[in-house]
Design a protein around this motif. Sequence first.
Motif, PDB file in Angstrom:
ATOM      1  N   SER A 107       9.275   3.695  -6.409  1.00  0.00           N
ATOM      2  CA  SER A 107       9.660   2.910  -7.971  1.00  0.00           C
ATOM      3  C   SER A 107      10.645   2.333  -7.850  1.00  0.00           C
ATOM      4  CB  SER A 107       9.599   3.909  -9.059  1.00  0.00           C
ATOM      5  OG  SER A 107      10.628   4.922  -8.921  1.00  0.00           O
ATOM      6  N   GLY A 108      10.846   1.462  -8.963  1.00  0.00           N
ATOM      7  CA  GLY A 108      11.981   0.497  -9.217  1.00  0.00           C
ATOM      8  C   GLY A 108      12.203  -0.519  -8.072  1.00  0.00           C
ATOM      9  N   ASP A 109      13.543  -0.669  -7.912  1.00  0.00           N
ATOM     10  CA  ASP A 109      13.833  -1.505  -6.855  1.00  0.00           C
ATOM     11  C   ASP A 109      13.266  -1.445  -5.493  1.00  0.00           C
ATOM     12  OD1 ASP A 109      15.119  -3.144  -8.660  1.00  0.00           O
ATOM     13  OD2 ASP A 109      17.094  -2.315  -8.307  1.00  0.00           O
ATOM     14  N   THR A 110      13.184  -0.068  -5.090  1.00  0.00           N
ATOM     15  CA  THR A 110      12.747   0.287  -3.887  1.00  0.00           C
ATOM     16  C   THR A 110      11.203  -0.174  -3.707  1.00  0.00           C
ATOM     17  OG1 THR A 110      14.232   1.949  -3.744  1.00  0.00           O
ATOM     18  CG2 THR A 110      12.368   2.221  -2.268  1.00  0.00           C
ATOM     19  N   TYR A 111      10.493   0.147  -4.838  1.00  0.00           N
ATOM     20  CA  TYR A 111       9.167  -0.122  -4.750  1.00  0.00           C
ATOM     21  C   TYR A 111       8.972  -1.910  -4.656  1.00  0.00           C
ATOM     22  CZ  TYR A 111       3.996  -1.045  -6.128  1.00  0.00           C
ATOM     23  OH  TYR A 111       2.775  -1.416  -6.232  1.00  0.00           O
ATOM     24  N   LYS A 112       9.597  -2.648  -5.244  1.00  0.00           N
ATOM     25  CA  LYS A 112       9.808  -4.018  -5.279  1.00  0.00           C
ATOM     26  C   LYS A 112       9.913  -4.532  -4.019  1.00  0.00           C
ATOM     27  CE  LYS A 112      11.313  -4.836 -10.095  1.00  0.00           C
ATOM     28  NZ  LYS A 112      12.260  -4.970 -11.179  1.00  0.00           N
ATOM     29  N   LEU A 113      11.064  -4.099  -3.191  1.00  0.00           N
ATOM     30  CA  LEU A 113      11.364  -4.441  -1.885  1.00  0.00           C
ATOM     31  C   LEU A 113      10.271  -4.246  -0.969  1.00  0.00           C
ATOM     32  CD1 LEU A 113      13.334  -4.985   0.338  1.00  0.00           C
ATOM     33  CD2 LEU A 113      13.906  -2.741   0.464  1.00  0.00           C
ATOM     34  N   LEU A 114       9.656  -2.925  -1.037  1.00  0.00           N
ATOM     35  CA  LEU A 114       8.440  -2.615  -0.136  1.00  0.00           C
ATOM     36  C   LEU A 114       7.130  -3.580  -0.383  1.00  0.00           C
ATOM     37  CD1 LEU A 114       8.547  -0.714   2.398  1.00  0.00           C
ATOM     38  CD2 LEU A 114      10.230  -0.589   0.764  1.00  0.00           C
ATOM     39  N   ASP A 115       7.066  -3.666  -1.607  1.00  0.00           N
ATOM     40  CA  ASP A 115       5.903  -4.611  -2.112  1.00  0.00           C
ATOM     41  C   ASP A 115       6.319  -6.198  -1.568  1.00  0.00           C
ATOM     42  OD1 ASP A 115       3.492  -5.294  -3.573  1.00  0.00           O
ATOM     43  OD2 ASP A 115       4.544  -6.123  -5.044  1.00  0.00           O
ATOM     44  N   GLU A 116       7.328  -6.734  -1.861  1.00  0.00           N
ATOM     45  CA  GLU A 116       7.623  -7.725  -1.150  1.00  0.00           C
ATOM     46  C   GLU A 116       7.390  -7.996   0.320  1.00  0.00           C
ATOM     47  OE1 GLU A 116      11.586 -10.509  -0.751  1.00  0.00           O
ATOM     48  OE2 GLU A 116      11.433  -9.435  -2.727  1.00  0.00           O
ATOM     49  N   ILE A 117       7.786  -7.003   0.997  1.00  0.00           N
ATOM     50  CA  ILE A 117       7.458  -7.016   2.419  1.00  0.00           C
ATOM     51  C   ILE A 117       6.104  -6.710   2.931  1.00  0.00           C
ATOM     52  CG2 ILE A 117       7.931  -5.582   4.611  1.00  0.00           C
ATOM     53  CD1 ILE A 117      10.808  -4.713   3.340  1.00  0.00           C
ATOM     54  N   PHE A 118       5.241  -6.011   2.150  1.00  0.00           N
ATOM     55  CA  PHE A 118       3.931  -5.841   2.175  1.00  0.00           C
ATOM     56  C   PHE A 118       3.103  -7.519   1.905  1.00  0.00           C
ATOM     57  CE2 PHE A 118      -0.670  -5.145   1.431  1.00  0.00           C
ATOM     58  CZ  PHE A 118      -0.875  -4.163   2.409  1.00  0.00           C
ATOM     59  N   GLN A 119       3.726  -7.990   0.822  1.00  0.00           N
ATOM     60  CA  GLN A 119       3.174  -9.477   0.579  1.00  0.00           C
ATOM     61  C   GLN A 119       3.341 -10.335   1.829  1.00  0.00           C
ATOM     62  OE1 GLN A 119       1.136  -8.954  -2.525  1.00  0.00           O
ATOM     63  NE2 GLN A 119       1.555 -10.973  -1.574  1.00  0.00           N
ATOM     64  N   HIS A 120       4.678 -10.169   2.516  1.00  0.00           N
ATOM     65  CA  HIS A 120       5.019 -10.836   3.662  1.00  0.00           C
ATOM     66  C   HIS A 120       3.732 -10.429   4.717  1.00  0.00           C
ATOM     67  CE1 HIS A 120       7.187 -12.368   7.032  1.00  0.00           C
ATOM     68  NE2 HIS A 120       7.087 -11.250   7.774  1.00  0.00           N
ATOM     69  N   PHE A 121       3.371  -9.402   5.068  1.00  0.00           N
ATOM     70  CA  PHE A 121       2.421  -8.966   5.893  1.00  0.00           C
ATOM     71  C   PHE A 121       1.310  -9.746   5.743  1.00  0.00           C
ATOM     72  CE2 PHE A 121       5.017  -4.694   6.584  1.00  0.00           C
ATOM     73  CZ  PHE A 121       5.849  -5.171   7.646  1.00  0.00           C
ATOM     74  N   LYS A 122       0.922  -9.684   4.334  1.00  0.00           N
ATOM     75  CA  LYS A 122      -0.367 -10.323   3.861  1.00  0.00           C
ATOM     76  C   LYS A 122      -0.161 -11.931   4.206  1.00  0.00           C
ATOM     77  CE  LYS A 122      -2.148  -9.634  -0.098  1.00  0.00           C
ATOM     78  NZ  LYS A 122      -2.333  -9.363  -1.432  1.00  0.00           N
ATOM     79  N   ASP A 123       0.786 -12.510   3.834  1.00  0.00           N
ATOM     80  CA  ASP A 123       1.058 -13.897   3.959  1.00  0.00           C
ATOM     81  C   ASP A 123       0.997 -14.437   5.650  1.00  0.00           C
ATOM     82  OD1 ASP A 123       1.397 -14.221   1.474  1.00  0.00           O
ATOM     83  OD2 ASP A 123       3.388 -14.498   1.444  1.00  0.00           O
ATOM     84  N   ILE A 124       1.340 -13.473   6.520  1.00  0.00           N
ATOM     85  CA  ILE A 124       1.276 -13.895   7.848  1.00  0.00           C
ATOM     86  C   ILE A 124       0.193 -13.322   8.532  1.00  0.00           C
ATOM     87  CG2 ILE A 124       3.720 -14.213   8.134  1.00  0.00           C
ATOM     88  CD1 ILE A 124       3.867 -11.244   9.583  1.00  0.00           C
TER      89      ILE A 124
END
Length: 136
Positions: A107-124
């Motif tokens: 949750s919180g900042d930890t969730y945001k960080l991992l969600d951002e990283i997952f978006q990166h995996f999607k983008d590439i």
Amino acid sequence: MKQGSCRERLNAELKDRLRDIRTLWRLNQKHPDASHPELGKFKEYGLVLDYVAKGTFQDQKRGYFRWQLSWGGPADEFRFYLDEDLDAVEIRYLFLDWNDCASKKLSGDTYKLLDEIFQHFKDIGIVEAERAKSIS
């Protein structure tokens, strides 16, 4: 020397992982080939991002993407549970060690960080490629 249960060790293991991931992610955002002297490059961190289809394991009710960071005893990974648009709706950290397992919903900042990283995996393209493998 006996170590504690996975539940007892979970928060410390997650904290250590997040420290490394934040360091590498910041470097990667500055330059994708940036390298940390001890941790290497973000794109080389962990073992694999793959899709684990529903029913792969006994009593597994839904599929998820797994960013496996280590394997064996102990092992750890992040699991990304997605909606129909392949956006994360739940992210969990799991710590596993020989017939023992503990997990924590992020949750919180930890969730945001991992969600951002997952978006990166999607983008590439990794997410779509792994999903395609699972349905072919």
